[in-house]
Write a protein that holds these residues in place. Structure first.
Motif, PDB file in Angstrom:
ATOM      1  N   UNK A   1       0.906  -1.247   0.036  1.00  0.00           N
ATOM      2  CA  UNK A   1       0.024  -0.038  -0.124  1.00  0.00           C
ATOM      3  C   UNK A   1       1.013   1.350   0.041  1.00  0.00           C
ATOM      4  N   UNK A   2       0.520   2.119  -0.976  1.00  0.00           N
ATOM      5  CA  UNK A   2       1.392   3.494  -1.027  1.00  0.00           C
ATOM      6  C   UNK A   2       0.751   4.268   0.141  1.00  0.00           C
ATOM      7  N   UNK A   3       1.803   4.953   0.839  1.00  0.00           N
ATOM      8  CA  UNK A   3       1.255   5.988   1.966  1.00  0.00           C
ATOM      9  C   UNK A   3       1.671   7.401   1.542  1.00  0.00           C
ATOM     10  N   UNK A   4       0.824   8.361   1.514  1.00  0.00           N
ATOM     11  CA  UNK A   4       0.804   9.658   1.199  1.00  0.00           C
ATOM     12  C   UNK A   4       0.680  10.450   2.519  1.00  0.00           C
ATOM     13  N   UNK A  27     -11.297   6.671  -3.157  1.00  0.00           N
ATOM     14  CA  UNK A  27     -12.486   5.886  -3.094  1.00  0.00           C
ATOM     15  C   UNK A  27     -13.239   5.982  -4.110  1.00  0.00           C
ATOM     16  N   UNK A  28     -13.382   6.938  -4.870  1.00  0.00           N
ATOM     17  CA  UNK A  28     -14.228   7.218  -6.079  1.00  0.00           C
ATOM     18  C   UNK A  28     -13.664   6.481  -7.310  1.00  0.00           C
ATOM     19  N   UNK A  29     -12.228   6.327  -7.211  1.00  0.00           N
ATOM     20  CA  UNK A  29     -11.399   5.378  -8.141  1.00  0.00           C
ATOM     21  C   UNK A  29     -11.414   3.884  -7.966  1.00  0.00           C
ATOM     22  N   UNK A  30     -11.826   3.720  -6.701  1.00  0.00           N
ATOM     23  CA  UNK A  30     -11.988   2.357  -6.369  1.00  0.00           C
ATOM     24  C   UNK A  30     -10.382   2.021  -5.980  1.00  0.00           C
ATOM     25  N   UNK A  32      -8.798   2.400  -3.036  1.00  0.00           N
ATOM     26  CA  UNK A  32      -8.803   2.601  -1.315  1.00  0.00           C
ATOM     27  C   UNK A  32      -7.794   1.499  -1.018  1.00  0.00           C
ATOM     28  N   UNK A  33      -7.684   0.427  -1.647  1.00  0.00           N
ATOM     29  CA  UNK A  33      -6.925  -0.796  -1.378  1.00  0.00           C
ATOM     30  C   UNK A  33      -5.354  -0.412  -1.592  1.00  0.00           C
ATOM     31  N   UNK A  34      -4.902   0.473  -2.458  1.00  0.00           N
ATOM     32  CA  UNK A  34      -3.726   0.708  -2.931  1.00  0.00           C
ATOM     33  C   UNK A  34      -3.051   1.834  -2.468  1.00  0.00           C
ATOM     34  N   UNK A  35      -3.830   2.921  -1.607  1.00  0.00           N
ATOM     35  CA  UNK A  35      -3.612   3.935  -1.140  1.00  0.00           C
ATOM     36  C   UNK A  35      -3.993   4.109   0.264  1.00  0.00           C
ATOM     37  N   UNK A  36      -3.277   4.967   1.286  1.00  0.00           N
ATOM     38  CA  UNK A  36      -3.672   5.496   2.495  1.00  0.00           C
ATOM     39  C   UNK A  36      -3.073   6.776   2.620  1.00  0.00           C
ATOM     40  N   UNK A 160       1.022  -1.200  -7.832  1.00  0.00           N
ATOM     41  CA  UNK A 160       0.661  -2.421  -7.706  1.00  0.00           C
ATOM     42  C   UNK A 160       1.257  -3.445  -6.746  1.00  0.00           C
ATOM     43  N   UNK A 161       1.862  -2.672  -5.754  1.00  0.00           N
ATOM     44  CA  UNK A 161       2.763  -3.185  -4.630  1.00  0.00           C
ATOM     45  C   UNK A 161       1.470  -3.605  -3.765  1.00  0.00           C
TER      46      UNK A 161
END
Length: 161
Positions: A1-4, A27-30, A32-36, A160-161
């Protein structure tokens, strides 16, 4: 997960709004499982406080959910977040100073407006001493900047991590 991590001075105006906009977009782009994301300030002026009332009003007006308590950036943030995104030169300089102080480096330290194709200014203005219109201006800048930032992130292989 990529953290910003979004960073401004007091963490009650720009950075919590940036975090909320980013969260809404992922969230809109679905994604949420890739970024926080999270946000913080370089100062300790408002630790534990809610965002400025005008920030909350602006977020509500633009239908952006915002729940946050102000906090100050720390050494763990500098190590754990993949992207650190400052709102202005002063805060970026403060982050660089902290990195040096802790003997750390960070390859993804940016100003948020670096992602806009042709920004009027490289910095997001601090609306703290302005009125409601200043907060709306900041919202528009952040909404556009974060849209381009998200496109940048989506192009990166590390999504994609």
């Amino acid at each position: 997960m990529i953290k910003v991590l979004f960073v401004c001075l007091g963490n009650i105006c720009r950075s919590p709004l940036a975090q909320a906009i980013f969260n809404q977009k992922i969230q809109k782009n679905q994604l949420s499982n890739k970024f926080m994301s999270d946000s913080c300030g370089t100062s300790d002026y408002h630790i534990g406080e809610l965002p400025d009332e005008r920030t909350l009003n602006c977020a509500a007006k633009n239908q952006v959910p915002l729940q946050h308590r102000a906090r100050q950036i720390n050494r763990v943030d500098l190590r754990e977040f993949h992207y650190i995104v400052a709102m202005d030169f002063s805060n970026k300089k403060n982050i660089k100073h902290l990195l040096e102080k802790f003997g750390l480096e960070h390859k993804n330290l940016f100003l948020i407006r670096e992602f806009q194709p042709e920004p009027e200014s490289p910095e997001v203005p601090d609306p703290y001493y302005g009125g409601e219109d200043s907060f709306e201006e900041v919202y528009q800048i952040l909404d556009d900047s974060i849209e381009h930032f998200l496109e940048y992130l989506k192009k990166g292989e590390d999504i994609y991590v």
